[in-house]
Motif scaffolding. Structure first.
Motif, PDB file in Angstrom:
ATOM      1  N   ILE A 193       0.859  -1.177   0.000  1.00  0.00           N
ATOM      2  CA  ILE A 193       0.000   0.000   0.000  1.00  0.00           C
ATOM      3  C   ILE A 193       0.901   1.235   0.000  1.00  0.00           C
ATOM      4  O   ILE A 193       1.766   1.369   0.872  1.00  0.00           O
ATOM      5  CB  ILE A 193      -0.911   0.004   1.241  1.00  0.00           C
ATOM      6  CG1 ILE A 193      -1.802  -1.250   1.252  1.00  0.00           C
ATOM      7  CG2 ILE A 193      -1.756   1.264   1.302  1.00  0.00           C
ATOM      8  CD1 ILE A 193      -2.526  -1.463   2.579  1.00  0.00           C
ATOM      9  N   LEU A 230      -0.756  -0.831  -4.446  1.00  0.00           N
ATOM     10  CA  LEU A 230      -2.063  -0.193  -4.340  1.00  0.00           C
ATOM     11  C   LEU A 230      -1.841   1.282  -4.054  1.00  0.00           C
ATOM     12  O   LEU A 230      -1.141   1.636  -3.103  1.00  0.00           O
ATOM     13  CB  LEU A 230      -2.884  -0.829  -3.217  1.00  0.00           C
ATOM     14  CG  LEU A 230      -3.264  -2.303  -3.396  1.00  0.00           C
ATOM     15  CD1 LEU A 230      -3.901  -2.845  -2.117  1.00  0.00           C
ATOM     16  CD2 LEU A 230      -4.209  -2.484  -4.575  1.00  0.00           C
ATOM     17  N   SER A 330      -8.045   0.142   0.115  1.00  0.00           N
ATOM     18  CA  SER A 330      -7.115  -0.997   0.064  1.00  0.00           C
ATOM     19  C   SER A 330      -7.491  -2.065   1.077  1.00  0.00           C
ATOM     20  O   SER A 330      -7.228  -3.253   0.849  1.00  0.00           O
ATOM     21  CB  SER A 330      -5.684  -0.519   0.318  1.00  0.00           C
ATOM     22  OG  SER A 330      -5.574   0.118   1.586  1.00  0.00           O
TER      23      SER A 330
END
Length: 451
Positions: A193, A230, A330
Motif C-alpha cells: 500500500i 495499491l 485498500s
C-alpha cells in the motif's frame, strides 16, 4: 443445504469483525461460564444418560477444573520430533537450507535435506560440504522431482517445505498418510500500500525500498517480494514516473538484475503478457530475452483484476500498479483476496496502520519497508491460509522442530478421598468448597504479585 448455510453464516460472522473485539470475547466466555453454572443439573443428567456418570464424578471431571493434582508442579520439556525432512527452495538455496536446518539440529533431530534441483551448484555445494562438517545424523539427498516423490513415500516425524502452494498440496497429501506434521512456507501475492506520495520527504525513501524489494534480490523471485502496488488514482502518474526513473538509474543494466531461474519459469512469466488486455496495461518495459532468460523490469497500470497476472503469484520483475479512489479502499481490496505472506504499507497514517493490523490477515505486516522483516530473528516468519502455516526463525525454529512434552510431578503427601467413590452429598459439597478456596488463594497470590 443446512451445512452450507451454517458454514456461510459462520464465515459471515467472522468477516463482520465482531469476534475480534475484547467485549465480544469476554461476553462469550462469560456465557460459557453461565451455562456451567445455570445448567449444571442438565449437564449431570446428560452425562448420566450417555455415560452413566454419577453427578459428583461429572462435577469433578467436566464441570470444573480438577483439583486432584494439588499440590503439584508442572513443566514443559522440549524433546526432538525425530527424523525430519527439509525441502529447501532454489531462490535462496543456501539461506533457506541453513535456516530450518539450524532449528532442526538445535532441537536434536536427525535431518534429511533435499535442496532444489533448480539451483544445481548450490545443491552440489550442500551435498559436498555438509557431510564434511556434520556427522551422519544430517544427510543431503540431491535429485529432481522424482527423488522428492520417493522421499515422500517414507514416514517422517516432520516435513518442512519451502516452495509453491501447488507442491505444498502434494506435500500435505503425502504427509497425511502417516499423520506427519508439516510446516509449509509458501508464497502469495504480497501487496504494498503506497500512501506517502503526498509527503515530499518520504517519497524517495519509499521508491528506493519498493524498487529494491521488487527488482533487487533475485529480480522479484522471492516469496516476500512485492507482488503489486495499491495507490490512489491521483498519485498513480507520479508513482509510475518515479519508478521508471529508478529503473533507468539502477535496474536497467542486466548486471544489476538476476536472470530468471529456468526456461519454464521464464515462459510462465512471459505468458502473463499473452493476454492482450494485460499487454495493453504495460507502461514501461515488457521486453524478454529467451536466450539469456532476462526479463526487463516492467510496470503495468491497472491490468484486469481477473487476469492471470492478478490471480497468480508473479515471482518475477513484473509490477502491476492498481489504482483506488482512496487509499482506505485498500483494506476491502485485500480482505476479499487470499491471505498473503506479507502485507507492506508505506504510510505515516496511524489510523490506516491500525486498520491494516486489525482488519486484514496475512503472515506478517511490515510498515515503511519491505523484505527486511525476514532478517529479524526475534520475529516469527511464516504464512497463514494459502501462504502457508508454521512459524520459524530464531527461537521459533527450535520450537517448530520440538515437541513440548508436558510433565506433571506429584508427591504422596496429600490424598483427597473425595476424588474416589462411593459418592455422597458431603463429597460434592467438599469439592465445591475446596475449588472456591483454591481459586480465592490464586487470586490473592496474583494480587500480591502485582503489588
Amino acid at each position: 443445504m443446512e451445512v452450507k448455510r451454517v458454514v456461510k453464516e459462520a464465515r459471515e460472522a467472522f468477516e463482520s469483525g465482531v469476534t475480534r473485539s475484547y467485549s465480544w470475547r469476554r461476553s462469550q466466555l462469560r456465557a460459557l461460564k453461565a451455562i456451567l453454572l445455570e445448567k449444571e443439573a442438565d449437564i449431570f443428567n446428560a452425562l448420566k444418560l450417555d455415560l452413566g456418570k454419577h453427578r459428583i464424578e461429572a462435577y469433578r471431571d467436566e464441570v470444573d477444573v480438577p483439583l486432584v493434582c494439588f499440590p503439584a508442579t508442572g513443566e514443559i520439556v522440549a524433546e526432538p520430533l525425530g527424523v525430519v525432512l527439509i525441502f529447501s527452495s532454489w531462490n535462496f538455496p543456501i539461506g533457506l537450507s541453513f535456516e530450518p536446518l539450524v532449528g532442526a539440529i538445535a532441537a536434536g533431530n536427525a535431518v534429511v535435506l533435499k535442496p532444489s534441483e533448480l539451483a544445481p551448484a548450490s545443491s552440489a555445494f550442500l551435498a559436498t560440504n555438509l557431510p564434511k562438517y556434520l556427522d551422519n545424523s544430517v544427510k543431503v539427498v540431491e535429485g529432481a522431482s522424482h527423488i522428492g516423490e520417493q522421499l515422500l513415500e517414507h514416514k517422517w516425524d516432520k516435513i518442512f517445505f519451502t516452495g509453491s502452494s501447488r507442491v505444498g498440496r502434494i506435500i500435505m497429501t503425502a504427509a497425511a498418510k502417516h499423520l506427519t506434521p508439516v510446516t509449509l512456507e509458501l508464497g502469495g501475492k504480497c501487496p504494498a500500500i503506497i500512501d506517502t506520495l503526498s509527503r515530499a520527504r518520504d517519497i524517495e525513501v519509499t521508491i528506493n525500498r519498493v524498487a529494491g524489494a521488487k527488482w533487487g534480490p533475485c529480480s522479484g523471485q522471492a516469496c516476500i517480494a512485492i507482488d503489486y502496488l495499491l495507490v490512489e488514482e491521483q498519485f498513480a502518474p507520479l508513482l509510475v514516473d518515479l519508478l521508471k526513473a529508478k529503473i533507468k538509474k539502477t535496474y536497467k543494466d542486466p548486471e544489476n538484475s538476476a536472470r530468471i531461474v529456468h526456461k519454464q519459469h521464464f515462459q510462465r512469466l512471459s505468458n502473463f503478457l499473452n493476454d492482450s488486455a494485460v499487454a495493453a496495461s504495460v507502461v514501461y518495459g515488457g521486453s524478454f530475452n529467451a536466450e539469456s532468460l532476462l526479463i526487463e523490469p516492467t510496470i503495468l497500470l491497472n491490468p484486469p483484476l481477473d487476469s492471470e497476472i492478478m490471480r497468480e503469484e508473479i515471482f518475477g520483475p513484473l509490477l502491476p500498479v492498481i489504482t483506488l479512489k482512496k487509499i482506505e479502499d485498500s483494506i476491502e481490496f485485500l480482505k476479499v483476496r487470499p491471505k498473503p505472506l506479507v502485507i507492506y504499507a508505506f504510510t505515516v497514517d496511524e489510523k490506516l496502520k491500525r486498520r491494516v493490523i486489525e482488519e486484514t490477515s496475512s503472515g506478517s505486516i511490515t510498515f515503511n519497508d519491505a523484505m527486511l522483516q525476514f532478517a529479524v530473528d526475534s520475529l516469527p516468519f511464516g504464512g497463514t491460509g494459502e501462504s502457508g502455516f508454521g512459524k520459524y526463525h530464531g527461537k521459533f525454529s527450535f520450537d517448530q522442530f520440538s515437541h513440548g512434552k508436558a510433565i506433571l510431578r506429584r508427591s504422596f503427601l496429600i490424598e483427597l478421598s473425595c476424588r474416589y467413590p462411593p459418592w455422597n452429598e458431603w463429597k460434592l459439597q467438599f469439592i465445591r468448597y475446596i475449588y472456591r478456596f483454591y481459586y480465592i488463594g490464586i487470586i490473592l497470590m496474583l494480587l500480591g504479585l502485582k503489588r
